[in-house]
Scaffold this motif. Structure first.
Motif, short mmCIF file in Angstrom:
data_model
loop_
_atom_site.label_atom_id
_atom_site.label_comp_id
_atom_site.label_asym_id
_atom_site.label_seq_id
_atom_site.Cartn_x
_atom_site.Cartn_y
_atom_site.Cartn_z
N TYR A 6 0.87 -1.18 0.04
CA TYR A 6 0.00 0.04 0.15
C TYR A 6 0.90 1.29 0.02
O TYR A 6 2.01 1.28 0.60
N ALA A 7 0.39 2.14 -0.31
CA ALA A 7 1.24 3.42 -0.60
C ALA A 7 0.15 4.65 -0.25
O ALA A 7 -1.25 4.80 -0.56
N TYR A 8 0.57 5.68 0.30
CA TYR A 8 -0.09 6.89 0.61
C TYR A 8 0.76 8.18 0.65
O TYR A 8 1.84 8.13 1.00
N THR A 9 0.16 9.17 -0.16
CA THR A 9 0.94 10.31 -0.49
C THR A 9 -0.08 11.55 0.30
O THR A 9 -1.17 11.68 0.09
N ALA A 10 0.64 12.45 0.91
CA ALA A 10 -0.10 13.69 1.59
C ALA A 10 0.60 14.84 1.17
O ALA A 10 1.78 14.87 1.11
N ASN A 108 9.72 5.89 3.44
CA ASN A 108 9.21 7.37 3.56
C ASN A 108 10.08 8.07 2.47
O ASN A 108 11.29 8.02 2.60
N SER A 109 9.33 9.14 1.61
CA SER A 109 10.05 9.56 0.75
C SER A 109 9.38 11.21 0.79
O SER A 109 8.14 11.28 0.75
N SER A 117 7.13 25.59 -2.96
CA SER A 117 6.65 25.14 -1.74
C SER A 117 5.64 23.84 -1.80
O SER A 117 5.30 23.34 -0.78
N GLU A 118 5.48 23.64 -2.79
CA GLU A 118 4.77 22.25 -3.03
C GLU A 118 5.68 21.09 -2.72
O GLU A 118 6.42 20.49 -3.59
N LEU A 119 5.39 20.35 -1.82
CA LEU A 119 6.13 19.26 -1.30
C LEU A 119 5.03 18.06 -0.74
O LEU A 119 3.87 18.35 -0.53
N TYR A 120 5.30 16.80 -0.93
CA TYR A 120 4.60 15.76 -0.68
C TYR A 120 5.27 14.59 0.28
O TYR A 120 6.41 14.35 0.13
N LEU A 121 4.63 14.01 1.12
CA LEU A 121 5.20 13.11 1.88
C LEU A 121 4.63 11.61 1.45
O LEU A 121 3.57 11.72 1.64
N THR A 122 5.52 10.94 0.97
CA THR A 122 4.98 9.44 0.60
C THR A 122 5.38 8.39 1.65
O THR A 122 6.56 8.34 1.87
N SER A 123 4.48 7.25 1.91
CA SER A 123 4.92 6.34 2.64
C SER A 123 4.28 5.22 1.91
O SER A 123 3.25 4.79 1.37
N ALA A 152 -2.76 7.07 8.98
CA ALA A 152 -2.25 7.73 10.29
C ALA A 152 -0.84 7.94 10.50
O ALA A 152 -0.51 9.01 10.90
N ALA A 153 0.01 6.83 9.80
CA ALA A 153 1.57 7.25 9.94
C ALA A 153 2.18 8.42 9.18
O ALA A 153 2.69 9.14 9.65
N VAL A 154 1.44 8.66 8.00
CA VAL A 154 1.88 9.85 7.20
C VAL A 154 1.33 11.14 7.96
O VAL A 154 2.03 12.15 8.03
N GLU A 155 -0.05 11.17 8.33
CA GLU A 155 -0.40 12.22 8.81
C GLU A 155 -0.12 12.74 10.00
O GLU A 155 0.37 13.86 10.63
N THR A 156 0.18 11.68 10.91
CA THR A 156 0.83 12.06 12.37
C THR A 156 2.31 12.37 12.20
O THR A 156 2.82 13.25 13.11
N THR A 157 3.12 11.95 11.23
CA THR A 157 4.29 12.37 10.99
C THR A 157 4.33 14.00 10.60
O THR A 157 5.17 14.62 10.99
#
Length: 172
Positions: A6-10, A108-109, A117-123, A152-157
């Motif tokens: 699974y992958a999630y990007t925020a 994590n990337s 300023s457009e950055l994304y965190l993906t797990s 939850a891991a991405v958002e809490t990070t």
């Protein structure tokens, strides 16, 4: 054996929130390696065993022991905490691979978008369940739990990074 991917990007910088720079996000990810229990609700304890920079100055390898809370991630059906050794390879300043002794891998990337300023965190997650039959109903239930865990891991990070920046603990 079942493997659930699974992958999630925020987006890192959302309207109404303080803007984080790439350097701050990277510093936050480095902090997450050494203090995983501050970032991920599933981790009860995190103890660094070794921390070394390789011959490639952009690569650091951290070995840590983590204690997972019951009901989370790989410990979803347990009633006691689960202890795992994890090797974290930091590939500065964009990616960290977390590899658990059972073969489970999390990456994590931090990536850029079209605007500065457009950055994304993906797990990216690849959970291994040796005791679960692939294609079984249990896999579907685990997949749903893992999806919630990933989000939850991405958002809490991101929440933790913002808190550490506001407290002056991340100054990058």
């Amino acid at each position: 054996m079942a493997v659930i991917n699974y992958a999630y990007t925020a987006p890192v910088n959302r309207p109404g929130q303080p803007t984080l720079t790439h350097a701050q996000v990277w510093a936050g990810l480095e902090c997450k390696v050494r203090h995983g229990d501050e970032f991920v609700p599933a981790i009860a304890e995190c103890t660094v065993i070794s921390d070394e920079t390789t011959k490639n100055a952009n690569e650091t390898i951290v070995t840590r022991d983590i204690l997972l809370n019951p009901g989370n991630g790989l410990n979803s059906n347990a009633t006691k905490r689960l202890s795992l050794r994890e090797v974290c390879t930091q590939l500065a300043p964009y990616r960290i691979d977390f590899v658990m002794e059972n073969g489970t891998m999390i990456t994590n990337s931090v990536s850029s978008g079209a605007e500065p300023s457009e950055l994304y965190l993906t797990s990216l997650f690849s959970w291994r369940h040796p005791d679960v039959k692939d294609g079984s109903a249990e896999v579907e239930a685990l997949a749903a739990k893992h999806e919630a865990t990933a989000k939850a891991a991405v958002e809490t990070t991101l929440v933790t990074m913002r808190r550490l920046v506001s407290e002056g603990k991340i100054n990058a």
